[in-house]
Design an enzyme around this catalytic site. Structure first.
Site, PDB file in Angstrom:
ATOM      1  CB  CYS A 142      -0.863   0.003   1.253  1.00  0.00           C
ATOM      2  SG  CYS A 142      -1.757  -1.530   1.467  1.00  0.00           S
TER       3      CYS A 142
ATOM      4  NE  ARG B 109       5.047   1.254  -2.185  1.00  0.00           N
ATOM      5  CZ  ARG B 109       6.334   1.056  -1.998  1.00  0.00           C
ATOM      6  NH1 ARG B 109       7.190   1.841  -2.569  1.00  0.00           N
ATOM      7  NH2 ARG B 109       6.769   0.081  -1.248  1.00  0.00           N
TER       8      ARG B 109
ATOM      9  CD1 TRP C  92      -2.105  -4.807  -4.805  1.00  0.00           C
ATOM     10  CD2 TRP C  92      -1.764  -6.152  -3.055  1.00  0.00           C
ATOM     11  NE1 TRP C  92      -1.898  -6.075  -5.275  1.00  0.00           N
ATOM     12  CE2 TRP C  92      -1.684  -6.925  -4.238  1.00  0.00           C
ATOM     13  CE3 TRP C  92      -1.589  -6.793  -1.826  1.00  0.00           C
ATOM     14  CZ2 TRP C  92      -1.426  -8.292  -4.228  1.00  0.00           C
ATOM     15  CZ3 TRP C  92      -1.329  -8.159  -1.816  1.00  0.00           C
ATOM     16  CH2 TRP C  92      -1.253  -8.888  -3.016  1.00  0.00           C
TER      17      TRP C  92
ATOM     18  CG  ASN D   6       2.763  -0.373   3.345  1.00  0.00           C
ATOM     19  OD1 ASN D   6       2.338  -1.444   2.936  1.00  0.00           O
ATOM     20  ND2 ASN D   6       3.861   0.186   2.871  1.00  0.00           N
ATOM     21  N   GLY D   7       1.249  -2.898   5.567  1.00  0.00           N
ATOM     22  CA  GLY D   7       1.859  -4.079   6.200  1.00  0.00           C
ATOM     23  C   GLY D   7       0.777  -5.056   6.603  1.00  0.00           C
TER      24      GLY D   7
ATOM     25  CD  GLU E  96      11.518  -9.899 -17.185  1.00  0.00           C
ATOM     26  OE1 GLU E  96      11.286 -10.753 -16.324  1.00  0.00           O
ATOM     27  OE2 GLU E  96      11.168  -8.713 -17.059  1.00  0.00           O
TER      28      GLU E  96
ATOM     29  CE  LYS F   9       7.868  -7.339 -17.231  1.00  0.00           C
ATOM     30  NZ  LYS F   9       8.976  -7.616 -16.374  1.00  0.00           N
TER      31      LYS F   9
ATOM     32  CD  GLU G 227       4.685  -8.101 -14.819  1.00  0.00           C
ATOM     33  OE1 GLU G 227       4.402  -7.994 -13.624  1.00  0.00           O
ATOM     34  OE2 GLU G 227       5.833  -7.967 -15.257  1.00  0.00           O
TER      35      GLU G 227
ATOM     36  CG  HIS H 196      12.065 -33.211 -24.018  1.00  0.00           C
ATOM     37  ND1 HIS H 196      12.401 -34.501 -24.329  1.00  0.00           N
ATOM     38  CD2 HIS H 196      13.139 -32.463 -24.333  1.00  0.00           C
ATOM     39  CE1 HIS H 196      13.647 -34.542 -24.794  1.00  0.00           C
ATOM     40  NE2 HIS H 196      14.112 -33.305 -24.809  1.00  0.00           N
TER      41      HIS H 196
ATOM     42  CE  LYS I 207       8.310  -1.130  -9.949  1.00  0.00           C
ATOM     43  NZ  LYS I 207       8.565  -1.878 -11.188  1.00  0.00           N
TER      44      LYS I 207
HETATM   45  O1  M6R Z   1      11.204  -5.239  -6.141  1.00  0.00           O
HETATM   46  P1  M6R Z   1      11.606  -6.639  -6.500  1.00  0.00           P
HETATM   47  O2  M6R Z   1      12.612  -6.685  -7.587  1.00  0.00           O
HETATM   48  O3  M6R Z   1      12.042  -7.440  -5.312  1.00  0.00           O
HETATM   49  O4  M6R Z   1      10.276  -7.299  -7.046  1.00  0.00           O
HETATM   50  C1  M6R Z   1      10.240  -8.654  -7.398  1.00  0.00           C
HETATM   51  C2  M6R Z   1       8.987  -8.991  -8.171  1.00  0.00           C
HETATM   52  O5  M6R Z   1       7.851  -8.748  -7.384  1.00  0.00           O
HETATM   53  C3  M6R Z   1       8.884  -8.165  -9.445  1.00  0.00           C
HETATM   54  O6  M6R Z   1      10.007  -8.334 -10.260  1.00  0.00           O
HETATM   55  C4  M6R Z   1       7.628  -8.556 -10.248  1.00  0.00           C
HETATM   56  O7  M6R Z   1       7.752  -9.854 -10.739  1.00  0.00           O
HETATM   57  C5  M6R Z   1       7.396  -7.545 -11.375  1.00  0.00           C
HETATM   58  N1  M6R Z   1       6.007  -7.208 -11.449  1.00  0.00           N
HETATM   59  C6  M6R Z   1       7.837  -8.029 -12.692  1.00  0.00           C
HETATM   60  O8  M6R Z   1       7.578  -7.133 -13.718  1.00  0.00           O
END
Ligand code: M6R
Length: 612
Positions: free
Chosen positions: A2, A27, A76, A102-103, A485, A489, A492, A508, A607
């Site tokens: 959050c 966030r 969040w 936040n937490g 990766e 991308k 997500e 396989h 984030k």
């Molecule tokens: O802040 P961090 O690099 O520790 O975050 C790790 C993952 O949460 C972050 O890379 C997430 O997978 C992203 N949304 C990828 O785009």
């Protein structure tokens, strides 16, 4: 996950905290709210579910929302759905005290039961509401709000960054943290609290990063920091070196696109000052290890999540092949539950853009508890991981706001590549190799620029795949994690199901999925295994797969079986991921944008994931 912002000063708090949480919306963005105390000591709370724009729309006119002290929150959801009632701020029974959090309060059920027995009743399903009632429980006439917060913090298990105000004293705000980031901003006769500096840097760059179990009491003319034992803390004031432009979209439609286009500069910033031409090697001063200590390293573990984990896989490939040191890459979420083995002379790295990812932080602590030296690779100065690591390296990517990580990834890969060369030069690599590497690395930003010029072409390709529901990404060697990766991308931000596979592994199993409805995005660059991947792609073609190939400039072969080819400049094998990932980032971006999705704030994500 959050975002929190608080303000105490001479100006109207509402526009300041509202603007602040908007900057933190990346966030968490499923509901939001704010509280102010007006000149007549009325505590006014406004909340809405949905994005912050909903809150903004629902706010009454400026006279109704005027107050020089206020707190705000963008949520969040963890406990309770993202409804208006569950949105923060939460209040105590008498609606005197308001709190944003936040937490996660882990023992909230136990606390709730005890408070209910005392007569407290709760409106929401959140863990946070328990905390404000607990503060109320301690906030008796002769007890200050700071002491009540202190008593409550002592009873709470879990993580929190909180800001608290009390309508009886509109000249005071209390903030405290454990496990969740919290920053005090110091302006001219005004103060801010926030979970992320980007919310306040348009107002001040002078900040104090609060430490765990610290409480700050802010008054109109100053502040005092104490700990849970009520001892006074002399904290250091830091200067944030970010530019305001780094948190603005500028002419770009989305932060993600801006951040993709920043990579020529962000990659350069990751290696700036770290290349030693004279000795044909690199320097990573932040590790604070001399040559003898570095030479003793027999094993490396790199721990992270998501995109950072993918960067770690590339690091493994390069460190093992160039420095000949075995590397284990671990999911942070698995690490501390698997009774990890950390042999002597193992150097542990935790890698995290935000520096606040709960799983990565827990892994860091576990490795330290087992006696390991843990280095942090992070983007965020003052973050918990930066502070708790024994030493480390900043990636200097600048603020990354888009939830999908892009420039942080290439900066992480750059730093891990530097590490490989540093260790490799101490072991086996020749000065000639070191010199070639340095020259080639310096050319990478220019080569990224060339790829970015293909933005329009990549948008056209995105148009051709945007309506599919599945996609397969293939790569080999150092480009296999790039395929992972690329798939991450796409899924997500565009919600298209995508998988990354080592190209040869396809036969396989996944080959069963290949037909005309399965776009296959393949990285097939000119290197030692080029011929192998070409054979793998022929197998796809034979089954009517639609192939989009990332190929090396000048390659005529791939054209024969690819529906589309994106040509990228040639580079050294170990530097290929810094180029091959760029078209994949752009492809995902354009697919999501063409589908009309909220690219910077994809559903269900946040984030920085500060919950386990
Ligand atoms: O802040 P961090 O690099 O520790 O975050 C790790 C993952 O949460 C972050 O890379 C997430 O997978 C992203 N949304 C990828 O785009």
């Amino acid at each position: 996950m959050c975002g929190i912002v608080g303000y105490l000063g001479n100006r109207n708090a509402t526009p300041i905290i509202l603007e602040g949480i908007k900057r933190l919306e990346y966030r968490g963005y499923d509901s939001s709210g704010l509280a102010i105390i007006d000149g007549n000591k009325n505590l006014k709370i406004f909340k809405e579910s949905g994005k912050i724009v909903e809150l903004e729309r629902a706010l009454p006119g400026p006279d109704e929302t005027y107050g020089t002290i206020g707190i705000a929150h963008t949520r969040w959801a963890t406990h309770g759905e993202p409804t208006k009632i569950n949105a923060h701020p939460h209040t105590d029974s008498q609606k005197r005290i308001a709190l944003v959090h936040n937490g996660i309060i882990e023992n909230y059920q136990l606390l709730r039961k005890k408070l209910e027995e005392e007569g407290h009743s709760f409106e929401s399903e959140t863990d946070t509401e328990i905390l404000v009632h607990l503060i109320e429980h301690f906030c008796l006439e002769e007890v200050s709000l700071t002491d009540a917060v202190r008593q409550a913090c002592k009873l709470v298990e879990g993580t929190f960054g909180i800001a608290v105000i009390n309508r009886d004293n509109p000249n005071e705000m209390i903030a405290a943290r454990r496990g969740s980031p919290l920053i005090l901003g110091i302006g001219n006769d005004e103060f801010f609290v926030t979970s992320d500096v980007s919310a306040i840097i348009i107002h001040t760059k002078r900040v104090i990063y609060l430490q765990d179990n610290e409480i700050v009491t802010i008054h109109r003319d100053g502040f005092e920091i104490t700990n849970l034992e009520n001892e006074r803390i002399d904290a250091k004031i830091s200067e944030v070196d970010w530019d305001v432009s780094s948190i603005e979209k500028g002419n770009f439609k989305h932060f993600m696109l801006k951040e993709i286009f920043e990579q020529p500069i962000s990659v350069q910033n990751a290696f700036r000052g770290r290349l030693m031409e004279k000795l044909s090697t690199v320097r990573l001063g932040g590790l604070m290890m001399n040559g003898n200590e570095l030479k003793k390293i027999k094993k490396i573990q790199i721990i992270g999540c998501g995109t950072s984990w993918h960067a770690a896989l590339i690091g493994k490939h390069i460190i093992e092949s160039r420095a000949r040191i075995p590397v284990e890459v671990e999911y942070a979420s698995e690490y501390r539950y698997k009774n990890p083995i950390i042999p002597e002379n193992t150097l542990v790295f935790v890698i995290s853009q935000s520096g606040e990812t709960a799983d990565t932080l827990a892994a860091l602590r576990e490795a330290q508890a087992r006696g390991a030296t843990v280095m942090g690779i992070t983007n965020t100065v003052g973050s918990t991981i930066a502070r708790e690591s024994d030493a480390g390296v900043y990636i200097h990517a600048g603020a990354e706001i888009g939830v999908a990580s892009t420039k942080a990834f290439t900066s992480q890969v750059t730093v891990l590549t530097l590490l490989a060369i540093l260790l490799g030069r101490m072991n086996h690599l020749s000065p000639t190799y070191g010199a070639t590497f340095i020259k080639e690395l310096r050319s990478i930003p220019g080569k990224i620029e060339k790829i970015l010029e293909m933005n329009d072409l990549i948008r056209e390709i995105a148009e051709s795949i945007k309506d599919y529901t599945n996609a397969l990404y293939l790569g080999r060697g150092v480009n296999f994690p790039v395929a992972l990766e690329g798939a991450l991308k796409l899924k997500e931000i565009s919600y298209i199901h995508a998988e990354g596979y080592p190209a040869a592994e396809m036969k396989h199993g996944p080959i069963a999925l290949i037909d005309e409805n399965m776009p296959v995005i393949a990285i097939a660059l000119k290197d030692a295994i080029y011929d192998k991947i070409i054979s793998n792609l022929q197998e796809v073609k034979a089954r009517n797969g639609k192939i989009i190939t990332i190929a090396t400039e000048g390659d005529k072969v791939v054209k024969k079986f690819s529906e589309h080819v994106i040509y990228i400049p040639e580079t050294m094998h170990i530097l290929q991921p810094l180029l091959s990932v760029i078209p994949l980032q752009l492809l995902s971006y354009h697919v999501a944008d063409l589908k009309g999705l909220d690219v910077d704030k994809p559903r269900n994500l946040a984030k920085s994931v500060t919950v386990e």
